[in-house]
Design an enzyme around this catalytic site. Structure first.
Site, mmCIF file in Angstrom:
data_model
loop_
_atom_site.group_PDB
_atom_site.id
_atom_site.type_symbol
_atom_site.label_atom_id
_atom_site.label_comp_id
_atom_site.label_asym_id
_atom_site.label_seq_id
_atom_site.Cartn_x
_atom_site.Cartn_y
_atom_site.Cartn_z
ATOM 1 N N ASP A 31 0.841 -1.202 0.000
ATOM 2 C CA ASP A 31 0.000 0.000 0.000
ATOM 3 C C ASP A 31 0.874 1.249 0.000
ATOM 4 O O ASP A 31 0.569 2.247 -0.644
ATOM 5 C CB ASP A 31 -0.891 0.021 1.257
ATOM 6 N N GLU A 33 3.967 1.647 -1.202
ATOM 7 C CA GLU A 33 4.555 1.911 -2.533
ATOM 8 C C GLU A 33 3.499 2.503 -3.477
ATOM 9 O O GLU A 33 3.772 3.441 -4.231
ATOM 10 C CB GLU A 33 5.096 0.610 -3.139
ATOM 11 N N PHE A 34 2.286 1.943 -3.402
ATOM 12 C CA PHE A 34 1.201 2.430 -4.251
ATOM 13 C C PHE A 34 0.941 3.917 -3.962
ATOM 14 O O PHE A 34 0.851 4.743 -4.876
ATOM 15 C CB PHE A 34 -0.073 1.603 -3.995
ATOM 16 N N ASP A 35 0.826 4.252 -2.679
ATOM 17 C CA ASP A 35 0.526 5.642 -2.293
ATOM 18 C C ASP A 35 1.606 6.606 -2.767
ATOM 19 O O ASP A 35 1.317 7.728 -3.161
ATOM 20 C CB ASP A 35 0.356 5.742 -0.775
ATOM 21 N N GLU A 109 -27.643 -16.506 -11.157
ATOM 22 C CA GLU A 109 -26.782 -15.522 -10.481
ATOM 23 C C GLU A 109 -27.464 -15.084 -9.190
ATOM 24 O O GLU A 109 -28.684 -15.168 -9.089
ATOM 25 C CB GLU A 109 -26.639 -14.252 -11.344
ATOM 26 N N LYS A 111 -29.190 -12.421 -6.730
ATOM 27 C CA LYS A 111 -29.852 -11.127 -6.952
ATOM 28 C C LYS A 111 -29.302 -10.173 -5.903
ATOM 29 O O LYS A 111 -29.632 -10.274 -4.722
ATOM 30 C CB LYS A 111 -31.363 -11.266 -6.829
ATOM 31 N N ASP A 113 -28.687 -7.013 -3.638
ATOM 32 C CA ASP A 113 -29.639 -6.050 -3.085
ATOM 33 C C ASP A 113 -28.949 -4.699 -2.918
ATOM 34 O O ASP A 113 -28.434 -4.380 -1.851
ATOM 35 C CB ASP A 113 -30.147 -6.574 -1.734
ATOM 36 N N GLU A 169 -25.098 -3.642 -10.060
ATOM 37 C CA GLU A 169 -25.706 -3.215 -8.812
ATOM 38 C C GLU A 169 -24.603 -2.677 -7.910
ATOM 39 O O GLU A 169 -23.609 -3.373 -7.662
ATOM 40 C CB GLU A 169 -26.366 -4.454 -8.176
ATOM 41 N N TYR A 221 -23.846 -7.449 -14.053
ATOM 42 C CA TYR A 221 -24.628 -8.613 -14.475
ATOM 43 C C TYR A 221 -25.187 -8.580 -15.890
ATOM 44 O O TYR A 221 -25.769 -9.560 -16.334
ATOM 45 C CB TYR A 221 -25.772 -8.892 -13.502
ATOM 46 N N LYS A 284 -31.635 -16.760 -15.826
ATOM 47 C CA LYS A 284 -31.704 -16.110 -17.137
ATOM 48 C C LYS A 284 -31.508 -17.134 -18.238
ATOM 49 O O LYS A 284 -30.695 -18.052 -18.088
ATOM 50 C CB LYS A 284 -30.576 -15.079 -17.271
ATOM 51 N N LYS A 308 -37.273 -14.657 -5.204
ATOM 52 C CA LYS A 308 -37.007 -13.852 -4.000
ATOM 53 C C LYS A 308 -37.027 -14.758 -2.774
ATOM 54 O O LYS A 308 -37.986 -15.505 -2.570
ATOM 55 C CB LYS A 308 -38.081 -12.758 -3.852
ATOM 56 N N CYS A 402 -58.244 7.373 23.622
ATOM 57 C CA CYS A 402 -57.128 7.895 22.835
ATOM 58 C C CYS A 402 -55.931 8.186 23.753
ATOM 59 O O CYS A 402 -56.090 8.847 24.786
ATOM 60 C CB CYS A 402 -57.562 9.172 22.113
ATOM 61 N N CYS A 405 -55.578 12.278 23.738
ATOM 62 C CA CYS A 405 -56.576 13.247 24.234
ATOM 63 C C CYS A 405 -57.632 12.578 25.100
ATOM 64 O O CYS A 405 -58.593 13.226 25.519
ATOM 65 C CB CYS A 405 -57.222 13.987 23.067
ATOM 66 N N CYS A 420 -59.824 7.689 16.916
ATOM 67 C CA CYS A 420 -60.208 8.723 17.875
ATOM 68 C C CYS A 420 -61.080 9.731 17.122
ATOM 69 O O CYS A 420 -60.632 10.315 16.135
ATOM 70 C CB CYS A 420 -58.941 9.400 18.413
ATOM 71 N N CYS A 426 -57.624 16.745 18.795
ATOM 72 C CA CYS A 426 -56.610 15.752 19.172
ATOM 73 C C CYS A 426 -55.277 16.160 18.519
ATOM 74 O O CYS A 426 -55.175 16.208 17.285
ATOM 75 C CB CYS A 426 -57.081 14.378 18.707
HETATM 76 S S1 IVH Z 1 -30.603 -8.697 -14.723
HETATM 77 C C1 IVH Z 1 -34.040 -6.547 -17.489
HETATM 78 N N1 IVH Z 1 -29.245 -9.730 -12.774
HETATM 79 O O1 IVH Z 1 -32.745 -6.460 -9.748
HETATM 80 C C2 IVH Z 1 -33.437 -6.500 -16.154
HETATM 81 N N2 IVH Z 1 -30.617 -7.871 -12.254
HETATM 82 O O2 IVH Z 1 -35.969 -5.920 -10.474
HETATM 83 C C3 IVH Z 1 -32.216 -7.340 -16.137
HETATM 84 N N3 IVH Z 1 -30.497 -7.140 -9.916
HETATM 85 O O3 IVH Z 1 -33.216 -3.874 -12.068
HETATM 86 C C4 IVH Z 1 -31.610 -7.309 -14.826
HETATM 87 N N4 IVH Z 1 -29.054 -8.643 -9.254
HETATM 88 O O4 IVH Z 1 -31.188 -3.757 -10.478
HETATM 89 C C5 IVH Z 1 -30.117 -8.781 -13.111
HETATM 90 N N5 IVH Z 1 -27.941 -10.753 -11.176
HETATM 91 C C6 IVH Z 1 -28.797 -9.809 -11.498
HETATM 92 C C7 IVH Z 1 -29.281 -8.867 -10.571
HETATM 93 C C8 IVH Z 1 -30.206 -7.910 -10.990
HETATM 94 C C9 IVH Z 1 -29.775 -7.602 -8.889
HETATM 95 C C10 IVH Z 1 -31.437 -5.999 -9.817
HETATM 96 C C11 IVH Z 1 -31.403 -5.053 -10.986
HETATM 97 C C12 IVH Z 1 -32.774 -5.101 -11.589
HETATM 98 C C13 IVH Z 1 -33.591 -5.575 -10.420
HETATM 99 C C14 IVH Z 1 -34.783 -6.352 -10.913
#
Ligand code: IVH
Length: 678
Positions: A31, A33-35, A109, A111, A113, A169, A221, A284, A308, A402, A405, A420, A426
C-alpha cells in the site's frame, strides 16, 4: 522522459496495480509503494494540468457535484418479474423448455440487493455512470462511481464494442454499512435502514471524496450493446472479464431443473454468511437469440425471473406497546422490542397493525415473538412462542381511550381500525393534517417541516391549515423548541431565525398558486387520494359545486363509489371544515379549475390510454394534461371503452394486444397533436 510521458506511465502502472488488487485479489506492491506512486502522479498532474481520462487520481474523489445532470439510457432499464415459490419457478422453466425445444441452457446468479447502475463505455473508456432513475432517464453520478476501484476506467484489449452499457448493482458491504451508521448516530443523524439505502444515499453524495471513503463495490450482471459480443450471456461475461471487469464466480450455467433448484437452495443457505446483501437469485436464458424469441412484457424480460428469498425471521422479546394516532385518527399499535439484528440492521420496533392482529396473535406482555423484515417494509410480528411465555403473563388488551386526548375510541361497522373521533382537538390529528396539507404532492410548502409545525402548534399559532396563511413574521421570529428525533432518539433544536422565517413565508405565499386538484387532495378528506382528487376537481370544476352535491351526483364521477361519496358529504358538511374553506378562500387559495385550463371540447367523449416511452416523463404528463384540457379522458388500461392508444416507443406488448383485440386505434404523438390542432 518528459513529465507527460511519466504521467502516462504512472497512470498505466497504477491502473494495473489497482486491477490486480481489486479485481484479481492478487496485490503486486505494498500500500505504501502504491501511495507514493499515486502522490507523484497527483503532483505531476497538478503541475502540468494534464490528466489522463483513466487517471487513478479520479478514484480518490475531490470533485463536488452541486446538482446531478440527467441523461437518457441508451436502452431503457427494465426490472425483473419475481417468483416466490417453486411452482412459479417451474412455470418459468416449462416456458423455457418449450422455447428451447426441450433443452435448458440457463444461467443463475445472485440477486444483489443494492442500487442499479448503468456504466457507459465509449471506445474503452468509462464515459458515464447513470442511475436507474425512472428507467428511461437517470442521474449522472460518474465522479462518485469512479471512486469504486473494481470498476475499470479504461479497458484492456481492443475487442470490445465502441459503445456499450454495462449494468450492475452498486452495493455496500455490511462492514462499511455498520461503520457509516455508527458515525451517523454519533453525529446525531438518523441511521440508514439498510445497506441498500446507505448505498443509494452514498451514490448521491455531492462530495466524491466522501464517497471514496465509503468502500462501495459493484456487481456487474449484463451488457447491452448494438454490436454482438458473443452468442450467450455467459460467454459475454467471460469476455468482459478479459477487458478488466470484476466478474465473480457466483454465476453458474444450469442445464436441468435440478441444477436450478440446487442453485436456489445453495444460495439461500449462503446468504446469511455473505459480506453483502442479496435478496434472491436470478435465472436467465443464456442464448441471446432465444432471449429475443421469448421477448418482453411492458416492464420486464420474459427470458428471466428473480426468485425472492423469504424474509429472515428472528426471535426477540416484547418490551412494551405504543399506540400511535394518525392524521385521520386511526390508532396503530407498535411493539417496542429488545433490539435484534435482522438482515444486517438493528430492529427495535415492529408494527402490530390493529386490534385484530393483537388478538389473533393472542399477544401477552413479555412474549417472545418472531419478527420479520423484508426490504423496505416495516418489520412485523408473525408468530408468538407461546411455550416461552411466563405463566402469569398479562394479555395485551387494546386501549379504549385515545392515548393523546383521552377521548373514547370508536370503530366503524365492517372496519378493523379503531379511531379517535376528536378530529378537531386531538393534537397528533391536527399536526398530521397540517403535515399532509403542506406535503410535496399537496401544497408543496417545503420550507415548513414536521419540527416547525410542532413548534408553531405548541405556541398555539396554528390549529388548522388555514392558520398558516394568517401568520405574521413578528409572531414567529425567534421562536425555538427542542425536539426529539424519532429515529435516533437524539435532541434537535428548531429555531426560527430571520432567514428561515423569510423562506417560510415565501413558501406559504407560493402555495397560493397550487391548482385546485392539489388543493382538494391537500384538504385530507378520508379516501380522497391524489388521483381521485384530480378526477373530482376536473369533474366538478369548483369547491362550491362540490359542496352542493349529494351522494348520487358524486357517485357519477369516475372512480367515486359510495364510501368516497359519503366521506366527502360528511367532510363538506362539518362546520369546522366550512370555516377552514372560507378562510382559505380569503387567503387566496385556488378553489376553482382555472378557465384557461379548458382549451377545447375536441376530445369530448373520447378515452385515451397512454403507453410506452416518450421523450421525457414530463412529456407524458403534458400529453395527459392536453387530453384532459380538450375534454378527453385518460384511463390506465385498454378495454372496449378505449378510443385511442397513444403510443410512445416500446409500447407494452399486452397493451398493444388488448388494443388490437378491442379494435382500438393506435396513434403516435404527432398524429395526436394534429388531432388537437385541426
Ligand atoms: S438482470 C431486465 N441480474 O434487480 C433487467 N438484475 O428488479 C435485467 N439485480 O433492475 C436485470 N441482481 O437492479 C439482473 N444478477 C442480477 C441482478 C439484478 C440484482 C437488480 C437489478 C434489476 C432488479 C430487478
Amino acid at each position: 522522459m518528459d513529465k507527460i510521458e511519466r504521467i502516462k506511465l504512472l497512470t498505466a502502472e497504477l491502473n494495473k496495480y489497482n486491477y490486480q488488487y481489486y479485481v484479481c485479489d492478487n496485490p503486486q506492491i505494498s500500500d505504501y509503494e502504491f501511495d507514493m506512486l499515486l502522490k507523484e502522479l497527483e503532483s505531476l498532474e497538478k503541475e502540468t494540468g494534464h490528466i489522463e481520462p483513466d487517471s487513478p487520481s479520479h478514484r480518490v474523489g475531490g470533485q463536488i457535484t452541486k446538482q446531478f445532470e440527467n441523461a437518457k439510457h441508451i436502452f431503457p432499464m427494465l426490472s425483473l418479474s419475481n417468483a416466490y415459490s417453486e411452482g412459479e419457478i417451474n412455470d418459468f422453466l416449462t416456458r423455457c423448455l418449450k422455447f428451447g425445444n426441450d433443452n435448458l441452457d440457463l444461467v443463475c446468479e445472485p440477486k444483489y440487493d443494492g442500487v442499479a447502475i448503468s456504466l457507459v463505455y465509449k471506445n474503452g473508456i468509462l464515459d458515464k455512470a447513470i442511475t436507474r432513475g425512472d428507467g428511461v432517464y437517470g442521474d449522472v453520478v460518474t465522479a462518485n462511481v469512479k471512486t469504486i476501484k473494481s470498476i475499470p476506467l479504461k479497458l484492456i484489449g481492443d475487442d470490445f464494442p465502441s459503445l456499450f452499457e454495462f449494468r450492475g448493482e452498486i452495493i455496500l458491504p455490511f462492514s462499511s454499512f455498520d461503520k457509516i451508521n455508527q458515525e451517523r448516530t454519533e453525529n446525531g443523524n438518523p441511521p440508514f435502514a439498510n445497506a441498500r439505502n446507505a448505498a443509494s444515499g452514498t451514490l448521491k453524495l455531492q462530495d466524491s471524496a466522501e464517497v471514496a471513503s465509503r468502500e462501495l463495490d459493484c456487481m456487474l450482471y449484463s451488457i447491452m450493446s448494438e454490436e454482438e459480443i458473443a452468442e450467450t450471456h455467459f460467454e459475454t461475461m467471460q469476455k468482459a472479464k478479459k477487458w478488466g471487469f470484476k466478474i465473480n464466480d457466483f454465476i453458474k450455467k444450469c442445464s436441468s431443473i435440478d441444477d436450478v433448484m440446487q442453485y436456489l437452495k445453495k444460495w439461500e443457505g449462503k446468504r446469511n454468511n455473505l459480506p453483502f446483501a442479496i435478496d434472491g437469485a436470478v435465472i436467465k436464458v443464456n442464448n441471446f437469440k432465444l432471449q429475443e424469441e421469448m421477448g418482453y412484457t411492458a416492464k420486464s424480460p420474459r427470458w428471466a425471473i428473480a426468485f425472492k428469498y423469504k424474509a429472515e425471521s428472528v426471535i426477540t422479546k416484547i418490551l412494551s406497546i405504543d399506540y400511535q394516532v394518525g392524521r385521520t385518527g386511526i390508532i396503530t399499535p407498535v411493539a417496542n422490542l429488545e433490539p435484534v439484528q435482522i438482515a444486517g440492521t438493528t430492529v427495535k420496533r415492529a408494527t402490530l397493525h390493529n386490534a385484530d392482529i393483537i388478538s389473533q396473535l393472542d399477544l401477552h406482555y413479555d412474549d417472545f415473538v418472531h419478527v420479520e423484515k423484508g426490504g423496505e417494509i416495516i418489520p412485523k410480528i408473525t408468530k408468538v412462542e407461546t411455550e416461552l411465555r411466563e405463566t402469569n403473563a398479562k394479555k395485551v388488551e387494546f386501549i379504549s381511550n385515545c392515548p393523546e386526548c383521552n377521548t373514547p375510541l370508536q370503530q366503524n361497522d365492517g372496519e378493523v381500525a379503531w379511531f379517535c373521533p376528536n378530529e378537531e382537538n386531538c393534537p397528533p390529528q391536527i399536526k398530521g393534517k397540517i403535515e399532509h396539507f403542506i406535503s410535496k404532492k399537496a401544497m408543496n410548502i417545503d420550507s415548513l417541516g414536521e419540527g416547525t409545525i410542532e413548534l408553531l402548534f405548541d405556541k398555539n399559532l396554528i390549529k388548522n391549515p388555514a392558520d398558516l396563511y394568517f401568520l405574521k413574521p413578528e409572531q414567529i421570529i425567534g421562536l425555538e423548541k427542542i425536539i426529539i428525533d424519532k429515529n435516533s432518539g437524539k435532541e434537535r433544536v428548531i429555531r426560527l431565525q430571520e432567514k428561515s422565517t423569510e423562506n417560510l413565508f415565501n413558501g406559504i405565499e407560493n402555495s397560493k398558486k397550487t391548482p385546485f386538484e392539489k388543493v382538494l387532495f391537500a384538504l385530507g378528506i378520508k379516501h380522497v387520494g391524489e388521483t381521485i382528487a384530480a378526477n373530482i376537481a376536473n369533474h366538478v370544476k369548483s369547491m362550491d359545486n362540490l359542496m352542493s352535491m349529494g351522494i348520487d351526483e358524486l357517485t357519477q364521477i369516475n372512480d367515486v363509489g359510495i364510501t368516497i361519496a359519503e366521506s366527502i358529504v360528511k367532510w363538506v358538511n362539518s362546520e369546522n371544515n366550512i370555516k377552514t374553506i372560507n378562510r382559505l378562500k380569503e387567503a387566496g387559495i385556488q378553489f376553482e379549475i382555472k378557465e384557461q385550463n379548458i382549451q377545447s371540447n375536441k376530445l369530448d367523449g373520447l378515452t385515451f390510454v397512454i403507453s410506452g416511452v416518450f421523450s421525457s416523463p414530463e412529456r407524458r404528463e403534458e400529453l395527459k394534461k392536453i387530453i384532459i384540457q380538450n375534454g378527453g379522458k385518460v384511463s390506465s388500461s385498454v378495454s372496449s371503452k378505449t378510443n385511442f392508444l397513444l403510443a410512445g416507443e416500446n409500447v407494452g406488448p399486452s397493451k398493444r394486444a388488448a388494443a388490437e383485440a378491442n379494435s382500438v386505434k393506435i396513434i403516435d404523438e404527432n398524429t395526436f397533436i394534429s388531432m388537437i390542432n385541426q
